[in-house]
Design a protein around this motif. Structure first.
Motif, PDB file in Angstrom:
ATOM      1  N   ASP A 136       0.840  -1.192   0.000  1.00 14.68           N
ATOM      2  CA  ASP A 136       0.000   0.000   0.000  1.00 14.68           C
ATOM      3  C   ASP A 136       0.876   1.244   0.000  1.00 14.68           C
ATOM      4  O   ASP A 136       1.974   1.235   0.545  1.00 14.68           O
ATOM      5  N   GLY A 137       0.391   2.307  -0.634  1.00 17.76           N
ATOM      6  CA  GLY A 137       1.115   3.581  -0.658  1.00 17.76           C
ATOM      7  C   GLY A 137       0.610   4.461  -1.777  1.00 17.76           C
ATOM      8  O   GLY A 137      -0.376   4.130  -2.451  1.00 17.76           O
ATOM      9  N   GLU A 138       1.269   5.610  -1.964  1.00 11.97           N
ATOM     10  CA  GLU A 138       0.924   6.542  -3.031  1.00 11.97           C
ATOM     11  C   GLU A 138       1.876   6.342  -4.203  1.00 11.97           C
ATOM     12  O   GLU A 138       3.094   6.341  -4.019  1.00 11.97           O
ATOM     13  N   MET A 139       1.341   6.185  -5.417  1.00 10.08           N
ATOM     14  CA  MET A 139       2.157   6.027  -6.629  1.00 10.08           C
ATOM     15  C   MET A 139       3.022   7.276  -6.847  1.00 10.08           C
ATOM     16  O   MET A 139       2.524   8.388  -6.740  1.00 10.08           O
ATOM     17  N   THR A 140       4.274   7.104  -7.171  1.00 12.17           N
ATOM     18  CA  THR A 140       5.135   8.222  -7.571  1.00 12.17           C
ATOM     19  C   THR A 140       5.439   8.089  -9.046  1.00 12.17           C
ATOM     20  O   THR A 140       5.396   6.999  -9.597  1.00 12.17           O
ATOM     21  N   ALA A 141       5.756   9.227  -9.681  1.00 12.43           N
ATOM     22  CA  ALA A 141       6.046   9.201 -11.124  1.00 12.43           C
ATOM     23  C   ALA A 141       7.463   8.674 -11.374  1.00 12.43           C
ATOM     24  O   ALA A 141       8.337   8.781 -10.519  1.00 12.43           O
ATOM     25  N   GLY A 142       7.630   8.096 -12.548  1.00 10.81           N
ATOM     26  CA  GLY A 142       8.989   7.793 -13.016  1.00 10.81           C
ATOM     27  C   GLY A 142       9.586   6.502 -12.506  1.00 10.81           C
ATOM     28  O   GLY A 142      10.787   6.286 -12.629  1.00 10.81           O
ATOM     29  N   SER A 143       8.776   5.579 -11.985  1.00  9.56           N
ATOM     30  CA  SER A 143       9.349   4.334 -11.483  1.00  9.56           C
ATOM     31  C   SER A 143       9.653   3.351 -12.593  1.00  9.56           C
ATOM     32  O   SER A 143      10.486   2.475 -12.440  1.00  9.56           O
ATOM     33  N   GLY A 144       8.952   3.508 -13.718  1.00 11.72           N
ATOM     34  CA  GLY A 144       9.143   2.544 -14.803  1.00 11.72           C
ATOM     35  C   GLY A 144       8.421   1.234 -14.590  1.00 11.72           C
ATOM     36  O   GLY A 144       8.573   0.318 -15.366  1.00 11.72           O
ATOM     37  N   HIS A 145       7.656   1.118 -13.527  1.00 13.30           N
ATOM     38  CA  HIS A 145       6.925  -0.107 -13.268  1.00 13.30           C
ATOM     39  C   HIS A 145       5.429   0.092 -13.500  1.00 13.30           C
ATOM     40  O   HIS A 145       4.650  -0.775 -13.357  1.00 13.30           O
TER      41      HIS A 145
END
Ligand code: CU
Ligand code: CU
Length: 487
Positions: free
Chosen positions: A478-487
């Motif tokens: 669980d958590g908040e999505m961050t940009a730029g992970s590539g996943h």
């Protein structure tokens, strides 16, 4: 009494001589021009060679006519200044050529029986030189001989008449007829289960295919049945396998098979060296359960493997494997092209880079990024158990196989199916010509990435996606999505 001074009369005589000689030179330069060797103007020294296979050495040149008639890899002789004319006749339905690298000459590839090509060049220096077939692997198995040039070296070296093509990294246009050679990872044969041993017939066809290596990039693959890897073969311990190996009529090379599941010399390669348009067969009993690599074993073996001739054969233990929800078939390989990674066009195989183990491309199932495409990605659902049959064709690079965001619940290390599996493993080592079987349960939806954790290879095409669908599982992740992970 000694004197070092020159008698003035003698000195005058020398001056006069040079003056007269100079006048002659200016007046009639042609009459005093010195030919490096008078025989250059004479008829060429001619030799005819024919290719021969299937004896000792396995591939060779045999002399046709004259002093070399019937001799294997005969010594060819000439004198400095001679024009040498070499005619090659193809004796086999496979690709051969004739090159004399020291003089920068090479025939085109001959593909058909009785096709011929001729080289003509002037030999400008004495020495012992080699002539050879420049098709990968052919000189190594015997297609090499000696060209002996006698006489004195001439002053200025002459320019070769037909310079060999320079290995510059430009590519021919992409082959518009190139097809996908990717073997779908979901294409896995049904489990054998709990049946008695039986006779299993397997039919394989070696096919040389113009295939898509990447977007806008094609390559001449060598395949079993048109895909990379070749079909997964699935039998049980105690089965007798009757293996038929056909080589497509359009092939330019001999092909064969060595299965690591075979007990016997060459793993089958001694029975299956198969010329284009022909078929061979042999039988073997699967004595040892396990997951085994098979591959072509025709020289240059590494060239045939890097070009796609590998696959897996699963020999199930008595009673079969424990059931899982989904099974996948993935193999890693690496490719050596003259042109750098990312070059558009039809890329050429580089024997030099292969020997140096400097791969340009790394692939799962034959093409750069193949298993990231929607058509070939792995798919499963939350709550399911997944099994991956994973092997390395190579020919050279060891894989540190890993799935980003997952942990292997079980690793059947080195693909030993009769040992207890390792549990809770992040990354597992798989050598070239080796395999592993991994299993894990899916708890969280999302996209997981198959990699070799030698992650430079990710940037050379080595990645695959496993899409998992289902309800979020926030107690696990669980958590908040961050940009730029590539996943
Ligand atoms: Cu050859
Ligand atoms: Cu082959």
């Amino acid at each position: 009494m000694k004197s070092s001074s020159i008698n003035p009369n003698v000195f005058s005589a020398i001056l006069l001589f040079f003056a007269v000689f100079t006048v002659i030179l200016i007046a009639s330069p042609v009459s005093v021009r010195i030919e490096p060797n008078q025989s250059a103007a004479q008829s060429p020294i001619e030799y005819t060679l024919r290719t021969i296979m299937g004896q000792q050495p396995p591939m060779a040149f045999i002399g046709v006519g004259g002093s070399i008639d019937g001799l294997i890899n005969p010594e060819l002789k000439a004198e400095v200044g001679d024009t040498v004319r070499l005619t090659l006749i193809n004796g086999d339905p496979v690709a051969h050529d004739l090159a004399v690298p020291d003089f920068g000459v090479k025939t085109p590839q001959l593909l058909k029986v009785d096709e011929t090509a001729t080289l003509e060049f002037v030999v400008d220096r004495p020495g012992s030189f080699t002539y050879l077939c420049d098709i990968p692997g052919h000189k190594e198995v015997g297609m090499i001989g000696q060209l002996t040039i006698t006489g004195e070296a001439t002053g200025a070296p002459q320019v070769a008449m037909q310079p060999m093509a320079q290995m510059i990294p430009t590519a021919a246009p992409v082959d518009p007829a190139a097809v996908s050679i990717v073997h779908s990872p979901s294409d896995v044969p049904a489990p054998v289960g709990d049946r008695a041993p039986t006779l299993v017939r397997v039919d394989l066809v070696a096919q040389e295919v113009s295939g898509l290596l990447a977007d806008g990039t094609s390559y001449t693959y060598f395949t079993f049945n048109g895909t990379v890897p070749g079909p997964m073969i699935r039998v049980r311990v105690g089965d007798t396998v009757e293996l038929h190996m056909k080589n497509d009529i359009g092939s330019g090379f001999v092909h064969s098979i060595d299965l690591h599941a075979v007990t016997g010399p060459g793993g089958g390669a001694v029975f299956t060296q198969t010329k284009p348009g022909e078929e061979t067969a042999f039988t073997f009993e699967a004595l040892n359960p396990g997951l085994y690599v098979y591959h072509c074993a025709t020289p240059s073996v590494a060239h045939h493997i890097t070009s796609g001739m590998y696959g897996l054969i699963l020999v199930e233990p008595v009673g079969g494997l424990p059931p899982v929800d989904r099974e996948f078939y993935v193999m890693q390989g690496e490719m050596y092209t003259v042109q750098p990674f990312g070059t558009a066009g039809h890329l050429d195989f580089s024997h030099e880079k292969m020997l140096d183990e400097q791969a340009e491309y790394f692939t799962f199932n034959g093409a750069a990024g193949a298993l990231t495409a929607d058509a070939y990605a792995l798919r499963a659902n939350v709550g399911e158990t997944v099994r991956i049959f994973f092997g390395v064709g190579g020919p050279n690079a060891t894989s540190s196989f890993h799935v980003i965001g997952e942990i292997f619940d079980r690793v059947y290390e080195q693909a030993s199916l009769t040992s207890d599996p390792l549990t809770n493993v992040q990354t597992t080592t798989v050598p070239p010509g080796g395999a592993t079987m991994v299993e894990f349960r899916l708890e969280v939806p999302g996209r997981y990435i198959l990699v070799d954790h030698a992650l430079s290879r990710l940037e050379r095409g080595l990645a695959g996606y496993l899409y998992v669908e289902g309800e979020p599982n926030i107690t696990v992740f669980d958590g908040e999505m961050t940009a730029g992970s590539g996943h």
